[in-house]
Structure formats: structure tokens, C-alpha cells
Design a protein around this motif. Structure first.
Motif, PDB file in Angstrom:
ATOM      1  N   LEU A  10       0.903  -0.745  -0.353  1.00 15.79           N
ATOM      2  CA  LEU A  10       0.232   0.259  -0.270  1.00 15.79           C
ATOM      3  C   LEU A  10       0.583   1.117  -0.158  1.00 15.79           C
ATOM      4  O   LEU A  10       1.697   1.539   0.601  1.00 15.79           O
ATOM      5  N   PHE A  11       0.410   2.316  -1.325  1.00 14.59           N
ATOM      6  CA  PHE A  11       1.290   3.586  -0.572  1.00 14.59           C
ATOM      7  C   PHE A  11       0.629   4.557  -1.394  1.00 14.59           C
ATOM      8  O   PHE A  11      -0.044   4.399  -1.186  1.00 14.59           O
ATOM      9  N   PHE A  12       0.813   5.562  -0.603  1.00 12.19           N
ATOM     10  CA  PHE A  12       0.431   6.654  -0.782  1.00 12.19           C
ATOM     11  C   PHE A  12       1.532   7.517  -1.976  1.00 12.19           C
ATOM     12  O   PHE A  12       2.063   7.512  -1.803  1.00 12.19           O
ATOM     13  N   HIS A  13       0.230   8.214  -3.297  1.00 10.45           N
ATOM     14  CA  HIS A  13       1.049   9.218  -4.178  1.00 10.45           C
ATOM     15  C   HIS A  13       0.970  10.478  -4.016  1.00 10.45           C
ATOM     16  O   HIS A  13      -0.192  10.794  -4.222  1.00 10.45           O
ATOM     17  N   LEU A  14       2.127  11.138  -3.644  1.00  6.98           N
ATOM     18  CA  LEU A  14       2.021  12.868  -2.789  1.00  6.98           C
ATOM     19  C   LEU A  14       1.797  13.136  -4.311  1.00  6.98           C
ATOM     20  O   LEU A  14       0.526  14.561  -4.083  1.00  6.98           O
ATOM     21  N   GLU A  15       2.264  13.322  -5.381  1.00  7.42           N
ATOM     22  CA  GLU A  15       1.430  14.309  -6.263  1.00  7.42           C
ATOM     23  C   GLU A  15       0.030  13.955  -7.102  1.00  7.42           C
ATOM     24  O   GLU A  15      -0.502  15.122  -6.571  1.00  7.42           O
ATOM     25  N   GLN A  16      -0.855  13.113  -6.936  1.00 10.72           N
ATOM     26  CA  GLN A  16      -1.518  12.738  -7.306  1.00 10.72           C
ATOM     27  C   GLN A  16      -2.527  12.818  -5.809  1.00 10.72           C
ATOM     28  O   GLN A  16      -3.931  12.386  -6.095  1.00 10.72           O
ATOM     29  N   ARG A  17      -2.077  12.868  -4.988  1.00  9.14           N
ATOM     30  CA  ARG A  17      -3.058  12.227  -3.782  1.00  9.14           C
ATOM     31  C   ARG A  17      -4.048  11.625  -3.351  1.00  9.14           C
ATOM     32  O   ARG A  17      -4.600  11.568  -3.474  1.00  9.14           O
ATOM     33  N   ARG A  18      -3.122  10.384  -3.783  1.00  6.19           N
ATOM     34  CA  ARG A  18      -3.867   8.819  -3.917  1.00  6.19           C
ATOM     35  C   ARG A  18      -3.205   7.661  -3.359  1.00  6.19           C
ATOM     36  O   ARG A  18      -1.571   7.380  -3.355  1.00  6.19           O
ATOM     37  N   TYR A  19      -4.074   6.622  -2.611  1.00  5.54           N
ATOM     38  CA  TYR A  19      -3.166   5.449  -2.261  1.00  5.54           C
ATOM     39  C   TYR A  19      -3.471   4.655  -4.005  1.00  5.54           C
ATOM     40  O   TYR A  19      -4.101   4.557  -4.613  1.00  5.54           O
ATOM     41  N   VAL A  20      -2.143   3.677  -3.841  1.00  5.55           N
ATOM     42  CA  VAL A  20      -2.121   2.893  -4.371  1.00  5.55           C
ATOM     43  C   VAL A  20      -1.640   1.381  -3.530  1.00  5.55           C
ATOM     44  O   VAL A  20      -0.915   1.333  -3.565  1.00  5.55           O
TER      45      VAL A  20
END
Length: 115
Positions: A10-20
């Protein structure tokens, strides 16, 4: 958040402000894998995502896939999801050299911490 132990990555993409959410499978793609991934995506959206964030993305990485089967499964999904193949043989040479070989991995599992 109780299911975090079942999600592979489980990651969080900072620029897109979304979990992956990543689901990792070693074998051939099976339709039920998409259902499980969709469950995890919905769970993360419900339990972790805030209103200002983009919807969670799910990525399934497996050993092989049939593009037609994947298309049929993902066409009906309302969540943003993708399926990708991965095999050791498809890695670029520098990455292969950086990873342990099969014998080293097997030896690691046989390691006995007791002297």
C-alpha cells in the motif's frame, strides 16, 4: 484499518494525492484476483481516503496474463485498476544482478538463528 495485513503493498502517491494498492501473484492471472483487488481498493477508499484525495488505484502484478480475460474482468470494474505481468526473465540485466538468485533465497529460508 484491519485489512492492512492482507494487502500486499500500500503506497500513497503524494503528487496525485491517492493511495495505490498492489496485489502480487506469482502465477497466471485468475479472474478472482481482480475481485480481491477491487475489495481492497474499495476498503482503502472507505477507510483511509479523505474527500480531498483522488480515488484509490489498484494494480495487480502477476506472472502471466491473458489480455482478453483481463479486459473482460476490468471492463466492468468501476475502480481504476490495472494488471501487469512480471517474471524474473523480463527484468533488465542490472536488476537481475541486484536480486538474489534462487539458491540464495532458498538458503535464507533454511537459515537457523540458533548457534
Amino acid at each position: 484499518f484491519r485489512a492492512r495485513n492482507n494487502i500486499d503493498l500500500l503506497f500513497f502517491h503524494l503528487e496525485q494525492r491517492r493511495y495505490v494498492v498492489f496485489e502480487l501473484k506469482t502465477g497466471k492471472f485468475q479472474p478472482e484476483y481482480a475481485g480481491k483487488l477491487n475489495f481492497y481498493v474499495a476498503l482503502v477508499d472507505d477507510q483511509l481516503r479523505r474527500d480531498y484525495m483522488s480515488p484509490t488505484v489498484g494494480i495487480l502484478v502477476c506472472g502471466s496474463k491473458n489480455d482478453r480475460t483481463v479486459r473482460y474482468i476490468l471492463d466492468r470494474s468501476s475502480s481504476p485498476m490495472a494488471v501487469s505481468e512480471y517474471t524474473y526473465e523480463s527484468l533488465p540485466e542490472p536488476e537481475k544482478e541486484a536480486l538474489p538468485d534462487a539458491e540464495e533465497l532458498t538458503a535464507a529460508f533454511d537459515w537457523d538463528p540458533q548457534p
